[in-house]
Design an enzyme around this catalytic site. Structure first.
Site, PDB file in Angstrom:
ATOM      1  CG  HIS A  35      -0.112   0.121   2.522  1.00  9.81           C
ATOM      2  ND1 HIS A  35       0.532  -0.960   3.092  1.00  9.81           N
ATOM      3  CD2 HIS A  35       0.191   1.180   3.316  1.00  9.81           C
ATOM      4  CE1 HIS A  35       1.170  -0.589   4.181  1.00  9.81           C
ATOM      5  NE2 HIS A  35       0.988   0.724   4.350  1.00  9.81           N
ATOM      6  CG  ASP A  89       1.673   4.960   4.789  1.00  9.89           C
ATOM      7  OD1 ASP A  89       1.116   3.847   4.642  1.00  9.89           O
ATOM      8  OD2 ASP A  89       2.695   5.120   5.478  1.00  9.89           O
ATOM      9  CG  HIS A 106       5.104   1.016   2.847  1.00  7.48           C
ATOM     10  ND1 HIS A 106       4.656   2.185   2.274  1.00  7.48           N
ATOM     11  CD2 HIS A 106       4.467   0.925   4.033  1.00  7.48           C
ATOM     12  CE1 HIS A 106       3.803   2.773   3.074  1.00  7.48           C
ATOM     13  NE2 HIS A 106       3.658   2.031   4.166  1.00  7.48           N
ATOM     14  NE  ARG A 116       8.405  -5.254  12.004  1.00 10.53           N
ATOM     15  CZ  ARG A 116       7.738  -4.304  11.342  1.00 10.53           C
ATOM     16  NH1 ARG A 116       6.508  -4.500  10.926  1.00 10.53           N
ATOM     17  NH2 ARG A 116       8.312  -3.141  11.095  1.00 10.53           N
TER      18      ARG A 116
HETATM   19  O1  LIG Z   1       4.727  -1.977  10.546  1.00 17.55           O
HETATM   20  C1  LIG Z   1       5.376  -1.486   9.612  1.00 17.55           C
HETATM   21  O2  LIG Z   1       6.585  -1.660   9.465  1.00 17.55           O
HETATM   22  C2  LIG Z   1       4.682  -0.658   8.573  1.00 17.55           C
HETATM   23  C3  LIG Z   1       3.303  -0.262   8.946  1.00 17.55           C
HETATM   24  C4  LIG Z   1       2.599   0.431   7.840  1.00 17.55           C
HETATM   25  O3  LIG Z   1       3.051   0.508   6.730  1.00 17.55           O
HETATM   26  C5  LIG Z   1       1.298   1.053   8.103  1.00 17.55           C
HETATM   27  O4  LIG Z   1       0.751   0.898   9.198  1.00 17.55           O
HETATM   28  O5  LIG Z   1       0.787   1.743   7.169  1.00 17.55           O
HETATM   29 FE   LIG Z   2       2.101   2.082   5.601  1.00 11.26          FE
END
Ligand SMILES: O=C(O)CCC(=O)C(=O)O
Ligand SMILES: [Fe+2]
Length: 431
Positions: A175, A177, A231, A241
């Site tokens: 996605h 952001d 990402h 995690r």
């Molecule tokens: O947890 C991560 O490393 C990325 C989280 C992420 O991309 C998001 O929450 O939009």
């Molecule tokens: Fe993100």
């Protein structure tokens, strides 16, 4: 009571027996090219405020370069004590350790009903499934920020579960952001990957650093100079995690207008963008994002010949519209979805057949005058260039609502000349 969401039950009810083993494109996760991970540029943020002008400028330059090259960078010495993050992680753990039924419950820890997500309700294939749960908390919901009622910036607590379905299922699907920028705090497990030139590259966590990435709003505002990079998160093996992301967002009614010319995106409000994304996700399982807000700049010398034709004698009355004659016959009117030519002079004789010939338009930003849309809903007199997602429709909408020249070829059977035009020295932007 178990805290873990019923991923496995949910997953098999979505995919049934088609997974694992399915080979269709939708069902495959693109491989990671550099799993060992790259170290993103690390920027010492204290140089911004420590009074040394040379260091401050260098720091800004480093951020600019990293943001252009990667859309991501890391910051250290940002002025927040480590203990604050340790405490946040402890609270995050406690939050996720609550029972699943409590987390999905009507009202949970004074948070709004819709703040909890697990899995991916709209997934139709394994590659669209996120093996994670998240709490999404807006600033307005944090009591000491409650005066910020319209502030849409929010925190997202992410918990990624150890993989149970093999590497075919991601922790978080690819996605971009929607935010202006995102600031991420993560533990040392790793799994975040960014897409550079079509390849997925792992990002090495750095214990002292926060990860910053450019969001869609920054991309739009900077006219595409800074990219909101796609990402995703790979599910960890045998461990959990945690991460905490802070999404810096504009207010709902903020109008986003890009800097520079020609403008790559049309002006839009953050509300409009969010609503469009929600519709896209519902319809397609993914957001179309900024590509559905590409604006088109039209400039140069344009010409529109407009007239009426007597149906019996086939005699045509011509009016040339464009350049200096523009004001006599009407004007181009822009709104968020179209550029229209409206002429009060166009057709007064109801028994005459109206016609339009157009030439001299060029659309900057790769748009082509493709696939016209027939629409009889518009009753006004004039021509209309309508942007429908990725296509430009070139319509001439006449006062009886009929479409005459719907491919822009002009009334004389000529191909249009798609050249630049300019009106009053200004670029005209439409979408
Ligand atoms: O947890 C991560 O490393 C990325 C989280 C992420 O991309 C998001 O929450 O939009
Ligand atoms: Fe993100």
């Amino acid at each position: 009571m178990a805290s873990q969401p019923p991923f496995e039950t949910n997953f098999s009810s979505i995919f049934g027996s088609s997974f694992p083993g399915s080979t269709s494109d939708n069902n495959t996760v693109e491989p990671t090219v550099q799993a060992a991970g790259i170290k993103l540029p690390v920027i010492n943020l204290s140089h911004l405020t420590n009074g040394d002008e040379v260091k401050r400028k260098r720091c800004v330059r480093q951020m600019v370069e990293a943001a252009k090259e990667w859309g991501f960078f890391q910051i250290v010495n940002y002025g927040i004590p480590k203990e604050v993050f340790e405490m946040m992680f402890l609270e995050e753990k406690k939050l996720f350790d609550r029972s699943f039924s409590e987390k999905v419950g009507e009202k949970f820890s004074d948070l709004s009903k819709n703040c909890y997500r697990w899995g991916n309700p709209s997934a139709t294939s394994p590659a669209q499934y996120s093996l994670s749960e998240a709490f999404h908390i807006t600033l307005a919901e944090i009591s000491s920020f409650s005066y910020e009622r319209n502030n849409l910036s929010f925190l997202r607590f992410n918990k990624y579960h150890p993989r149970v379905f093999g590497s075919e299922v991601l922790g978080l699907v690819p996605h971009t952001d929607t935010s202006f920028i995102t600031i991420l705090f993560q533990d040392q497990i790793g799994g975040l990957e960014l897409n550079k030139n079509g390849q997925w590259i792992g990002v090495k966590p750095c214990s002292e650093a926060l990860t910053v990435n450019i969001g869609d709003m920054f991309q739009a505002l900077s006219n595409g100079v800074y990219q909101s990079v796609r990402h995703r998160v790979i599910s960890p093996v045998n461990v959990e995690r945690l991460s905490i992301a802070f999404f810096v967002c504009p207010y709902l009614e903020t109008e986003i207008e890009c800097f520079g010319n020609p403008k790559k995106y049309r002006r839009f409000s953050f509300r409009e963008y969010k609503e469009q994304n929600e519709r896209d996700v519902k319809e397609t399982g993914d957001k179309v994002g900024l590509s559905s807000h590409i604006g088109t700049t039209v400039q140069g010398n344009y010409k529109a010949i407009i007239g009426t034709e007597n149906p019996t004698t086939r005699r045509r009355r011509k009016r040339t519209v464009g350049d200096d004659s523009r004001s006599r016959f009407g004007d181009f009117v822009e709104d968020h979805t179209s550029l229209s030519f409206i002429s009060s002079d166009l057709i007064d004789h109801t028994n005459q057949k109206p016609w339009i010939s157009l030439s001299g338009f060029e659309f900057i930003n790769q748009m082509s005058p493709a696939g016209a849309e027939a629409s009889s809903s518009r009753k006004g007199k004039g021509i209309r260039l309508k942007h429908h997602r990725h296509d430009f429709s070139f319509l001439s909408v006449l006062d009886n609502g009929r479409i005459e020249d719907n491919d822009g070829r002009g009334g004389q059977g000529r191909d249009p000349v798609w050249r630049c035009y300019q009106v009053d020295g200004q670029n005209r932007t439409c979408s």
